[in-house]
Design a protein around this motif. Sequence first.
Motif, PDB file in Angstrom:
ATOM      1  N   UNK A   1      20.762  -1.752  -1.512  1.00 53.84           N
ATOM      2  CA  UNK A   1      20.844  -2.957  -0.695  1.00 53.84           C
ATOM      3  C   UNK A   1      20.307  -2.664   0.707  1.00 53.84           C
ATOM      4  N   UNK A   2      19.445  -3.534   1.212  1.00 52.45           N
ATOM      5  CA  UNK A   2      18.911  -3.373   2.558  1.00 52.45           C
ATOM      6  C   UNK A   2      17.641  -2.551   2.636  1.00 52.45           C
ATOM      7  N   UNK A   3      17.141  -2.056   1.484  1.00 51.29           N
ATOM      8  CA  UNK A   3      15.934  -1.231   1.493  1.00 51.29           C
ATOM      9  C   UNK A   3      14.739  -2.000   2.035  1.00 51.29           C
ATOM     10  N   UNK A   4      14.506  -3.207   1.526  1.00 52.89           N
ATOM     11  CA  UNK A   4      13.352  -3.986   1.976  1.00 52.89           C
ATOM     12  C   UNK A   4      13.472  -4.360   3.454  1.00 52.89           C
ATOM     13  N   UNK A   5      14.683  -4.592   3.917  1.00 53.37           N
ATOM     14  CA  UNK A   5      14.874  -4.915   5.341  1.00 53.37           C
ATOM     15  C   UNK A   5      14.475  -3.732   6.207  1.00 53.37           C
ATOM     16  N   UNK A   6      14.842  -2.516   5.780  1.00 47.14           N
ATOM     17  CA  UNK A   6      14.481  -1.317   6.540  1.00 47.14           C
ATOM     18  C   UNK A   6      12.969  -1.110   6.550  1.00 47.14           C
ATOM     19  N   UNK A   7      12.333  -1.323   5.404  1.00 47.51           N
ATOM     20  CA  UNK A   7      10.872  -1.175   5.330  1.00 47.51           C
ATOM     21  C   UNK A   7      10.193  -2.217   6.221  1.00 47.51           C
ATOM     22  N   UNK A   8      10.674  -3.436   6.183  1.00 49.05           N
ATOM     23  CA  UNK A   8      10.098  -4.506   7.014  1.00 49.05           C
ATOM     24  C   UNK A   8      10.253  -4.189   8.503  1.00 49.05           C
ATOM     25  N   UNK A   9      11.414  -3.639   8.885  1.00 50.60           N
ATOM     26  CA  UNK A   9      11.649  -3.295  10.293  1.00 50.60           C
ATOM     27  C   UNK A   9      10.665  -2.240  10.775  1.00 50.60           C
ATOM     28  N   UNK A  10      10.403  -1.232   9.927  1.00 51.65           N
ATOM     29  CA  UNK A  10       9.453  -0.176  10.309  1.00 51.65           C
ATOM     30  C   UNK A  10       8.060  -0.760  10.467  1.00 51.65           C
TER      31      UNK A  10
ATOM     32  N   UNK B   1       7.639  -2.875  13.560  1.00 50.21           N
ATOM     33  CA  UNK B   1       7.694  -2.151  14.831  1.00 50.21           C
ATOM     34  C   UNK B   1       6.424  -1.363  15.112  1.00 50.21           C
ATOM     35  N   UNK B   2       5.489  -1.335  14.144  1.00 57.60           N
ATOM     36  CA  UNK B   2       4.215  -0.639  14.317  1.00 57.60           C
ATOM     37  C   UNK B   2       3.099  -1.659  14.558  1.00 57.60           C
ATOM     38  N   UNK B   3       2.024  -1.258  15.247  1.00 55.34           N
ATOM     39  CA  UNK B   3       0.909  -2.191  15.507  1.00 55.34           C
ATOM     40  C   UNK B   3       0.006  -2.356  14.286  1.00 55.34           C
ATOM     41  N   UNK B   4       0.603  -2.773  13.169  1.00 54.53           N
ATOM     42  CA  UNK B   4      -0.158  -2.985  11.933  1.00 54.53           C
ATOM     43  C   UNK B   4       0.134  -4.391  11.430  1.00 54.53           C
TER      44      UNK B   4
ATOM     45  N   UNK C   1      -4.710   8.192  12.261  1.00 50.62           N
ATOM     46  CA  UNK C   1      -3.512   8.594  12.998  1.00 50.62           C
ATOM     47  C   UNK C   1      -2.435   7.513  12.924  1.00 50.62           C
ATOM     48  N   UNK C   2      -2.859   6.261  12.992  1.00 55.16           N
ATOM     49  CA  UNK C   2      -1.909   5.154  12.894  1.00 55.16           C
ATOM     50  C   UNK C   2      -1.302   5.099  11.495  1.00 55.16           C
ATOM     51  N   UNK C   3      -2.131   5.314  10.485  1.00 58.63           N
ATOM     52  CA  UNK C   3      -1.652   5.331   9.105  1.00 58.63           C
ATOM     53  C   UNK C   3      -0.680   6.488   8.886  1.00 58.63           C
ATOM     54  N   UNK C   4      -0.991   7.647   9.451  1.00 56.29           N
ATOM     55  CA  UNK C   4      -0.124   8.824   9.303  1.00 56.29           C
ATOM     56  C   UNK C   4       1.257   8.563   9.881  1.00 56.29           C
ATOM     57  N   UNK C   5       1.301   7.950  11.059  1.00 54.16           N
ATOM     58  CA  UNK C   5       2.587   7.650  11.678  1.00 54.16           C
ATOM     59  C   UNK C   5       3.393   6.662  10.830  1.00 54.16           C
ATOM     60  N   UNK C   6       2.717   5.623  10.323  1.00 51.45           N
ATOM     61  CA  UNK C   6       3.403   4.618   9.518  1.00 51.45           C
ATOM     62  C   UNK C   6       3.987   5.239   8.256  1.00 51.45           C
ATOM     63  N   UNK C   7       3.194   6.059   7.547  1.00 53.20           N
ATOM     64  CA  UNK C   7       3.675   6.667   6.305  1.00 53.20           C
ATOM     65  C   UNK C   7       4.830   7.631   6.566  1.00 53.20           C
ATOM     66  N   UNK C   8       4.749   8.370   7.675  1.00 58.74           N
ATOM     67  CA  UNK C   8       5.831   9.301   8.013  1.00 58.74           C
ATOM     68  C   UNK C   8       7.129   8.553   8.268  1.00 58.74           C
ATOM     69  N   UNK C   9       7.030   7.456   8.971  1.00 60.26           N
ATOM     70  CA  UNK C   9       8.238   6.677   9.269  1.00 60.26           C
ATOM     71  C   UNK C   9       8.796   6.013   8.009  1.00 60.26           C
TER      72      UNK C   9
END
Length: 732
Positions: A667-676, A679-682, A708-716
Amino acid sequence: MEFDKAFHKFPAGYSVSDIEQIKKAYLLAEKAYAGQTRASGLPYVSHCVGVANILLDMEVHPNLVIAGLLHDILIDTNVTLDEIRTQFGDQVAKYVEDLTKITSLPQLSRGDQHPEERVPISETEGSSSTWKADTAAETLRKMLLAIGEDVHVVIVKLADRLHNMRTLKDLPPDRQKRIAQETLDIFAPLANRLGIWQIKWELEDLAFRYVNPEEYSKIAEQLASRRTKREDEIKIIIAELEELLRKSDVEAKITGRPKHIYSIYRKMLHKGESFEAVRDLRAVRIIVDDVETCYKVLGIIHMHFQPIPGEFDDYIAARKPNNYQSLHTTVIYKDGKPLEIQIRTWEMHYNAEYGVAAHWRYKENKTPISNEYEQKVNILRSLLSWSMDIEDSSESPEREQLDVLQDHVYVITPKGDVVELPYGATPIDFAYMVHTNVGHRCRGAKVNGKLVPLDYQLKTGDQVEILTANRGGPSRDWLNPNLGLVKSARTRSKIKQWFKQQDREQNLEHGKMIIEKEFKRLGIAQVDLNQYVDEFHVKTVDDLYVGIGCGDIPVGRLVNRIAETQRAPEPETIVVMPTAPAKVRPGATVTVMGLKGLATSMARCCNPMPGDEIIGYITRGRGVTIHRSDCPNVLRVKDKERLIKVDWGMEEKSYPVPLQIKAYDRQGLMADISNVISSEPVHLIDLSMNSRQNIVVINLEIEVGGISQLSRLLARLENIPNVIEAIRVKPG
C-alpha cells in the motif's frame, strides 16, 4: 491585579482595538496562571505583566506585547496553541510557538522561579548543564536567532530574561550565579548584536552583581562616592562646550554619556588599569544637524584641547561595515583629565540607537564569526523599531519575517548539547559530527522521539538520537549524491576514508559491481574504460574500479564523462535546427556529419537520448531518423549506404526514455513513486502496470534531459522501500 494598574502608559500609536487585544491576553494569562506564584510569593502573572511592560517601554508592535504576556503559557498551563491562534491570530501564535521552543532548550535556565528552581542545584543537574563559555554560548546565541525566524521573538525573550534578572534575588545563590553567568554569556551579547542598548547594559550590570559581587560592590561604591562630583564636572563641561560652540555659531545638543559598572570593569580588565585610570568615565556626545558641522565641531574641539594620540577615529568618512557613523576623539580637558567625545548627526544618532552601530567584536571579545553572519545580524538590527505609521504589518512581510541563518541548522543531542551543521544536513551528518564511530555504525535515527529516514533534513531545534549497530561500517549508498543521504563534505570524507582502509580486492569487486549495475540500469553498452584511465589519474582499469569501490571516484562522474565523450562534436559538423514540433522529438541537438538542412527525428523503436551511441538512417522524404547504434532495426538494415554518421550537439532538450520498475507490492507504493518523479525535473508521458504473485512491474515513459538526470532518478526510485530494481528498458 487590575488591568489599568498593571500596565504603564500605552504608546500613542496604539489603537483602542490594540489595547483591547492586550487586555484580552492579560485576562487569559491571569486565568491560566491562577494559583501559581513566584518565589517572592507574588502571583506568577506579575512576571508576564513585567515582560509586557518592558516591551511597552520599547514601543513595539502590540502583537509582541501580547506574546510577552503569553510567552510561556503553552508550557506552564493547559492553554493550547489553537486557542491562541483562534483568539489572537496566526502571527501571535507563531511568536508564542517560537518562544516555547527557545524556553524548551535543555541548556538554558528558565529563571522563571518555578518550584523546581527555588531549591539549590543538584549534582546531576549541575553536571548536565555546563558548557564551554565561548564556543557553546556562541552556538546558543546563533540558535536563539535561528529558532526565532522573526527577530522580534528574540526581543521578547530578552525582555523575559531582563525581568527575571530584576527579580533574581529570590532564588538560591547557586542558581543566581548560574543564571547570571548564562545572561553574560548569551543574552547580553545577543542584545548587543541586535542593538538593544538599554537591555544590554542592564542585563550586564544585573548579572555582574551576582557573578562577581566583590568587584561589583567595589566599583559601585567608588562610583557612588564620586557620582555627585562627576555629575557636577559633566554639567560644567557641557555648559563650557555649549558656550564654545555658540561663539562659533554652531547649534548642537550636548549630553553626558553614563558609564555602566560592567563596562567599567571590562575596560579595567582589558587595559590592566585601575578604576582611577579608566579615561572614559567622563564622556559626552555632541549631536548636530549635518556632516559638515561634525567636522567643524571636531576642528573647534582640537583647537582648544590637546587630542590624545591614537585616540581619534573617523567613522564618518570610513563607516564601519555595519553602517555605524560618528567621530570619536579623546582630548585632555583644561582640568588635565581625559574627556571622550563623540560627534554625530541626528540621523547617525538614530541609526546607532537602533542597533546599526553594535560593534560587538570589540565589546564582546568573543570568537570571531563570518562577515556573512554579521551582515544578517545587521539586517535584523534595522527591524527593531516598529513604525506606528504602518496600519497593517502584513503590508511588509519581507521585513517582518526573516530566516536569519539559512546556511546552518542547530540541533540538540540527547544530553542537551548543541551541534552546528550545514543547512540540509541529515542524521548521518549529525552522527559523524558526534563521533566518527557513531557515524560508521549508524543504522537509523529518531528526531524529537520519532523514527525518521536517513535522508531526513534536520531543522533547527530538532533533538536527534542515533540508532547504532554493535559493529559494521557505512553503506556505499551514502556516497551516492542522488540519494541525498549526506550533505557535509566532512562526513563524505570520513566515509571515503573508511572504505579506503578496506581490502583492495574487496574494493575492486565492489567497484566492478557498482559500474556493472549503473551501466545496466542506464542501458549503457559496454565501454572500453582504458580510454578514461589517464583522465581519472589512475594507472590501470583495476585502479579505476578500486577508486569507484572506495568512493574516491564517483560513478556518476564516470558515467557523465562517457556521455560527454560519446556526444563530442566533430570540427566539420553542422548543427541542424529543429523543423518539427516537440511531440515528434526533433533532433535539435543532433549533428549530421557533412550535410546541411536535413530534418531529423528520433526513432520511436529505440528512443535514443544524449549519451547514447547513435547513428542516422536516411529516409525517403522524412529526413534523417536517429537510432541507437545497438537498435535491432538498424542492425537488420540491408542498405548500409543509407546509414549516416551523426552525433549529439551541445544544446540540451528533453528525450523520452522507457523505464521499468520491479517491486514487491504494498500500500502506498505508487504514491511514493509519484512523489519521487514529481520532485525531479522530468515529465511522465506514459505509465502501465501489472502484477503477479505480489510482484508488481511498472512500465513508464519519462522525458529526461540526459544521462546524469536519468541516473539520479533511477537511484532515487531504487531507494524506495520494496523496490527491487529500476532500470532503463533496452531496445528490442
